[in-house]
Motif scaffolding. Structure first.
Motif, PDB file in Angstrom:
ATOM      1  N   LEU A  73      42.276  55.409  39.266  1.00 29.72           N
ATOM      2  CA  LEU A  73      41.740  54.293  40.055  1.00 29.72           C
ATOM      3  C   LEU A  73      41.804  53.001  39.236  1.00 29.72           C
ATOM      4  CD1 LEU A  73      38.563  55.913  41.629  1.00 29.72           C
ATOM      5  CD2 LEU A  73      40.560  55.168  42.876  1.00 29.72           C
ATOM      6  N   VAL A  74      41.380  53.086  37.974  1.00 32.15           N
ATOM      7  CA  VAL A  74      41.407  51.908  37.107  1.00 32.15           C
ATOM      8  C   VAL A  74      42.851  51.446  36.884  1.00 32.15           C
ATOM      9  CG1 VAL A  74      40.926  51.091  34.773  1.00 32.15           C
ATOM     10  CG2 VAL A  74      39.262  52.472  35.959  1.00 32.15           C
ATOM     11  N   ALA A  77      44.264  49.645  39.882  1.00 33.93           N
ATOM     12  CA  ALA A  77      43.664  48.318  40.011  1.00 33.93           C
ATOM     13  C   ALA A  77      44.250  47.357  38.982  1.00 33.93           C
ATOM     14  CB  ALA A  77      42.152  48.421  39.842  1.00 33.93           C
ATOM     15  N   LEU A  78      44.415  47.824  37.743  1.00 39.95           N
ATOM     16  CA  LEU A  78      44.907  46.932  36.688  1.00 39.95           C
ATOM     17  C   LEU A  78      46.381  46.583  36.879  1.00 39.95           C
ATOM     18  CD1 LEU A  78      43.154  48.246  33.483  1.00 39.95           C
ATOM     19  CD2 LEU A  78      42.688  46.173  34.768  1.00 39.95           C
ATOM     20  N   ALA A  81      46.524  44.075  39.561  1.00 38.20           N
ATOM     21  CA  ALA A  81      45.936  42.817  39.102  1.00 38.20           C
ATOM     22  C   ALA A  81      46.922  42.031  38.244  1.00 38.20           C
ATOM     23  CB  ALA A  81      44.655  43.093  38.304  1.00 38.20           C
ATOM     24  N   GLU A  82      47.781  42.755  37.553  1.00 35.27           N
ATOM     25  CA  GLU A  82      48.749  42.085  36.698  1.00 35.27           C
ATOM     26  C   GLU A  82      49.741  41.259  37.522  1.00 35.27           C
ATOM     27  OE1 GLU A  82      50.467  44.596  33.357  1.00 35.27           O
ATOM     28  OE2 GLU A  82      48.563  43.634  32.864  1.00 35.27           O
ATOM     29  N   ILE A  86      43.480  38.421  40.516  1.00 34.42           N
ATOM     30  CA  ILE A  86      42.197  39.131  40.599  1.00 34.42           C
ATOM     31  C   ILE A  86      42.015  39.895  41.903  1.00 34.42           C
ATOM     32  CG2 ILE A  86      40.648  37.404  41.595  1.00 34.42           C
ATOM     33  CD1 ILE A  86      39.025  37.972  38.849  1.00 34.42           C
ATOM     34  N   VAL A  89      42.726  43.771  42.111  1.00 36.33           N
ATOM     35  CA  VAL A  89      41.747  44.816  41.801  1.00 36.33           C
ATOM     36  C   VAL A  89      41.322  45.517  43.083  1.00 36.33           C
ATOM     37  CG1 VAL A  89      39.444  45.214  40.884  1.00 36.33           C
ATOM     38  CG2 VAL A  89      40.952  43.648  39.725  1.00 36.33           C
ATOM     39  N   LEU A  90      41.177  44.753  44.163  1.00 41.21           N
ATOM     40  CA  LEU A  90      40.791  45.361  45.442  1.00 41.21           C
ATOM     41  C   LEU A  90      41.965  46.065  46.111  1.00 41.21           C
ATOM     42  CD1 LEU A  90      38.484  42.695  47.103  1.00 41.21           C
ATOM     43  CD2 LEU A  90      37.844  44.869  46.113  1.00 41.21           C
ATOM     44  N   ILE A  93      43.393  49.482  44.031  1.00 38.98           N
ATOM     45  CA  ILE A  93      42.526  50.517  43.478  1.00 38.98           C
ATOM     46  C   ILE A  93      42.953  51.926  43.907  1.00 38.98           C
ATOM     47  CG2 ILE A  93      40.633  50.740  45.138  1.00 38.98           C
ATOM     48  CD1 ILE A  93      38.788  49.967  42.674  1.00 38.98           C
ATOM     49  N   PHE A  94      43.489  52.070  45.146  1.00 47.85           N
ATOM     50  CA  PHE A  94      43.901  53.397  45.606  1.00 47.85           C
ATOM     51  C   PHE A  94      45.395  53.638  45.444  1.00 47.85           C
ATOM     52  CE2 PHE A  94      39.887  53.386  48.103  1.00 47.85           C
ATOM     53  CZ  PHE A  94      39.397  54.567  47.607  1.00 47.85           C
TER      54      PHE A  94
ATOM     55  N   GLY B 139      33.516  56.824  41.787  1.00 53.78           N
ATOM     56  CA  GLY B 139      34.798  56.582  41.129  1.00 53.78           C
ATOM     57  C   GLY B 139      35.305  55.188  41.419  1.00 53.78           C
ATOM     58  N   VAL B 140      35.284  54.805  42.709  1.00 53.12           N
ATOM     59  CA  VAL B 140      35.826  53.501  43.091  1.00 53.12           C
ATOM     60  C   VAL B 140      34.971  52.385  42.514  1.00 53.12           C
ATOM     61  CG1 VAL B 140      36.218  51.951  45.034  1.00 53.12           C
ATOM     62  CG2 VAL B 140      37.012  54.296  45.144  1.00 53.12           C
ATOM     63  N   ALA B 143      35.443  52.167  38.781  1.00 56.21           N
ATOM     64  CA  ALA B 143      36.789  51.663  38.498  1.00 56.21           C
ATOM     65  C   ALA B 143      36.852  50.161  38.749  1.00 56.21           C
ATOM     66  CB  ALA B 143      37.816  52.383  39.357  1.00 56.21           C
ATOM     67  N   PHE B 144      36.165  49.720  39.817  1.00 59.60           N
ATOM     68  CA  PHE B 144      36.137  48.291  40.131  1.00 59.60           C
ATOM     69  C   PHE B 144      35.503  47.503  38.988  1.00 59.60           C
ATOM     70  CE2 PHE B 144      33.690  44.727  41.923  1.00 59.60           C
ATOM     71  CZ  PHE B 144      34.733  43.953  42.365  1.00 59.60           C
ATOM     72  N   VAL B 146      35.083  48.429  35.831  1.00 61.65           N
ATOM     73  CA  VAL B 146      35.891  48.505  34.613  1.00 61.65           C
ATOM     74  C   VAL B 146      37.106  47.585  34.719  1.00 61.65           C
ATOM     75  CG1 VAL B 146      37.399  50.037  33.303  1.00 61.65           C
ATOM     76  CG2 VAL B 146      35.153  50.813  33.969  1.00 61.65           C
ATOM     77  N   ALA B 147      37.769  47.601  35.894  1.00 56.81           N
ATOM     78  CA  ALA B 147      38.955  46.768  36.061  1.00 56.81           C
ATOM     79  C   ALA B 147      38.595  45.289  35.991  1.00 56.81           C
ATOM     80  CB  ALA B 147      39.636  47.080  37.384  1.00 56.81           C
ATOM     81  N   MET B 148      37.446  44.911  36.626  1.00 52.60           N
ATOM     82  CA  MET B 148      37.028  43.504  36.578  1.00 52.60           C
ATOM     83  C   MET B 148      36.752  43.061  35.148  1.00 52.60           C
ATOM     84  SD  MET B 148      37.278  42.094  39.356  1.00 52.60           S
ATOM     85  CE  MET B 148      36.358  40.667  39.812  1.00 52.60           C
ATOM     86  N   VAL B 151      40.039  42.583  33.431  1.00 57.72           N
ATOM     87  CA  VAL B 151      40.738  41.369  33.885  1.00 57.72           C
ATOM     88  C   VAL B 151      40.092  40.124  33.288  1.00 57.72           C
ATOM     89  CG1 VAL B 151      41.180  39.937  35.918  1.00 57.72           C
ATOM     90  CG2 VAL B 151      41.671  42.377  35.989  1.00 57.72           C
ATOM     91  N   LYS B 154      40.890  39.753  29.628  1.00 63.55           N
ATOM     92  CA  LYS B 154      42.256  39.283  29.458  1.00 63.55           C
ATOM     93  C   LYS B 154      42.338  37.778  29.769  1.00 63.55           C
ATOM     94  CE  LYS B 154      45.383  42.998  30.093  1.00 63.55           C
ATOM     95  NZ  LYS B 154      45.914  43.863  31.126  1.00 63.55           N
TER      96      LYS B 154
END
Lengths: 119, 159
Positions: A73-74, A77-78, A81-82, A86, A89-90, A93-94, B139-140, B143-144, B146-148, B151, B154
């Motif tokens: 999931l992470v 999202a990452l 996001a790249e 931003i 991320v939404l 995620i899946f 999980g979601v 993950a949100f 952690v990803a935020m 970001v 960075k």
């Protein structure tokens, strides 16, 4: 691929399951709580960038346990996001976990159509 | 039971607590861990075999082979759940079958099958994610977060 990888996937996969068993027996958590704990820790490890080396090392030993769900999931999202910033991320995620969730929903529904409850 | 809760109990209740605690069945934690290790390890090794299969006979590389592997494992575990075999294995193996994705699939399939009699929309559709739902939610959300954080770090580093 060498035989070594099969052995490491057995050992690492087994150890993650032992952690789960300790959470269930030692800390008296229900299976649902155990799974949530593992998923959250997988997400955190993924964010720190420690999960991918484990996947490279143990193969399916790291991708089959539920913690890899959090990591993926992470990762999705990452990755998104790249490219898109931003909002990625939404939207992302899946992205990577889609196969697992769709398969579980589709086969689960088919199973409900075909099988009858037991006992 | 925590000491704070204990203080609020009457002596008789405390006595009963001690009595009940002494007669609780002891969990054979080492034996359970060994079983979980064996079964979990075997499931992951099967996953590794599938990984190898997809990499050798189809055009998957080490990074993409995980997805079809997980899908096949989910299919197998849902089939075994429907046939009623999975419950017997999981009773013996404990976390060994609950922690791999097969356990996730098992909770979805068993909830879906069990609530079939309540109808297909509210029964099957509504209860399918009874146990798997929290896993997806936490999980979601984690993950949100952690990803935020990633970001933002960075972004601050790039300034």
């Amino acid at each position: 691929m060498s035989l070594e990888k099969f052995i490491w996937s057995f050992i690492i996969g087994g150890l993650i399951c032992v952690i789960g068993q300790i959470l269930m027996d030692g800390f008296k958590l229900t299976p649902a709580h155990t799974m949530c704990t593992l998923v959250v820790s997988g997400a955190i490890l993924g964010g720190l960038g420690w999960y991918d080396p484990l996947v490279k090392f143990a193969g399916a030993g790291a991708t089959v346990p539920i913690c890899s769900f959090g990591n993926q999931l992470v990762k999705g999202a990452l990755q998104e996001a790249e490219t898109t910033g931003i909002i990625g991320v939404l939207t992302g995620i899946f992205e990577v976990t889609s196969a697992g969730i769709s398969a579980a929903i589709i086969f689960g529904f088919l199973a409900a159509l075909i099988f009858r409850p037991k006992g | 039971m925590s000491n704070k809760k204990r203080k609020n109990l009457s002596p008789v209740q405390q006595q009963y607590q001690d009595f009940a605690k002494a007669r609780e069945p002891k969990i054979p934690i080492y034996k359970n861990c060994l079983k979980a290790f064996l079964v979990g390890g075997i499931i992951c090794t099967i996953g590794q075999c599938l990984n190898w299969f997809f990499m050798t006979f189809f055009n998957f590389n080490e990074k993409t082979a995980g997805n079809p592997t997980v899908a096949v494992l989910i299919f197998i575990s849902i089939l075994l759940t429907g046939l009623g075999v999975y419950d017997h294995i999981s009773q013996w193996a404990g976390a060994g079958t609950a922690v791999p994705v097969t356990g996730f699939a098992n909770t979805i399939a068993s909830a879906a099958i069990e609530h079939k009699s309540e109808g297909f929309v509210l029964g099957v559709g509504g209860n399918m994610f009874k146990i798997a739902g929290p896993v997806i939610v936490y999980g979601v959300f984690s993950a949100f977060v952690v990803a935020m954080v990633n970001v933002i770090i960075k972004w601050l580093g790039g300034m």
